[in-house]
Scaffold this motif. Structure first.
Motif, PDB file in Angstrom:
ATOM      1  N   GLU A  10       3.787   2.849  21.699  1.00 50.84           N
ATOM      2  CA  GLU A  10       4.934   3.012  20.798  1.00 50.84           C
ATOM      3  C   GLU A  10       4.840   2.063  19.615  1.00 50.84           C
ATOM      4  O   GLU A  10       5.136   2.446  18.479  1.00 50.84           O
ATOM      5  N   SER A  55       4.665   0.854  25.901  1.00 49.26           N
ATOM      6  CA  SER A  55       5.228   0.035  24.829  1.00 49.26           C
ATOM      7  C   SER A  55       4.171  -0.283  23.762  1.00 49.26           C
ATOM      8  O   SER A  55       4.484  -0.325  22.575  1.00 49.26           O
ATOM      9  N   ASP A  56       2.942  -0.513  24.180  1.00 48.13           N
ATOM     10  CA  ASP A  56       1.865  -0.768  23.208  1.00 48.13           C
ATOM     11  C   ASP A  56       1.626   0.474  22.350  1.00 48.13           C
ATOM     12  O   ASP A  56       1.429   0.373  21.131  1.00 48.13           O
ATOM     13  N   LYS A  65      14.457   1.414  26.014  1.00 49.44           N
ATOM     14  CA  LYS A  65      13.706   0.502  26.876  1.00 49.44           C
ATOM     15  C   LYS A  65      14.038   0.838  28.319  1.00 49.44           C
ATOM     16  O   LYS A  65      15.184   0.863  28.723  1.00 49.44           O
ATOM     17  N   ASP A 114       8.383   1.818  31.755  1.00 45.83           N
ATOM     18  CA  ASP A 114       7.601   2.307  30.622  1.00 45.83           C
ATOM     19  C   ASP A 114       6.885   1.195  29.875  1.00 45.83           C
ATOM     20  O   ASP A 114       6.630   1.299  28.695  1.00 45.83           O
ATOM     21  N   ASP A 115       6.527   0.110  30.550  1.00 45.22           N
ATOM     22  CA  ASP A 115       5.810  -0.985  29.900  1.00 45.22           C
ATOM     23  C   ASP A 115       4.423  -0.552  29.448  1.00 45.22           C
ATOM     24  O   ASP A 115       3.886  -1.085  28.485  1.00 45.22           O
TER      25      ASP A 115
END
Length: 159
Positions: A151, A148-149, A140, A144-145
């Motif tokens: 991933e 995240s979807d 995390k 890198d938000d």
């Protein structure tokens, strides 16, 4: 005077050819009753050949063919037989081959199919968990938000 077959010989040949054709058409009817229509049409096409050959006057080809209406009707019957053959071949090609070939293809597809929760031996050597690297925990990071979807979707699909 040319040698012409005796009337009795011609009658025997015509009777045999007619009987063979009648038997073939009977077999075609039984096959159609069993709902194997392509095979029935092909059998009917084969069954019409002897009658067509008799009607064309193969025995007396040189003498009678040019002016005999029966001979030309025989050519018509042979033409119908040819059209039936070509129709069944075209239908087979559209369906993907003969019945035997389709059956073999279905059997091969069943052999290649693997259940989603299949055990490792059923998948074959080298295709189980040993062949895939162990999933690493996702790191995390603050920036890198956006990924995240992606991933989460990849994890959901086991990638």
């Amino acid at each position: 005077m040319p040698d012409r077959p005796a009337l009795e010989d011609r009658m025997i040949a015509e009777t045999v050819c007619s009987a063979v054709s009648a038997a073939g058409l009977g077999i075609a009817a039984v096959t159609a009753y069993r709902r194997r229509f392509l095979s029935a049409v092909r059998i009917a096409a084969y069954a019409l050949i002897p009658v067509g050959l008799v009607m064309t006057g193969v025995v007396e080809w040189l003498a009678d063919t040019a002016f005999s209406p029966v001979a030309w009707a025989g050519f018509g019957v042979l033409g119908v037989s040819w059209v039936l053959f070509m129709t069944t071949r075209a239908v087979e090609r559209r369906r993907g081959g003969t019945r035997k070939e389709r059956k073999e293809a279905r059997a091969a597809a069943r052999r290649d199919a693997v259940a989603p929760a299949a055990s490792e031996p059923s998948l074959g050597p080298g295709s189980g968990a040993a062949a895939r690297p162990a999933p690493r925990p996702a790191e995390k990071s603050g920036g890198d938000d956006d990924f995240s979807d992606i991933e989460a979707i990849l994890k959901k699909h086991g990638i």
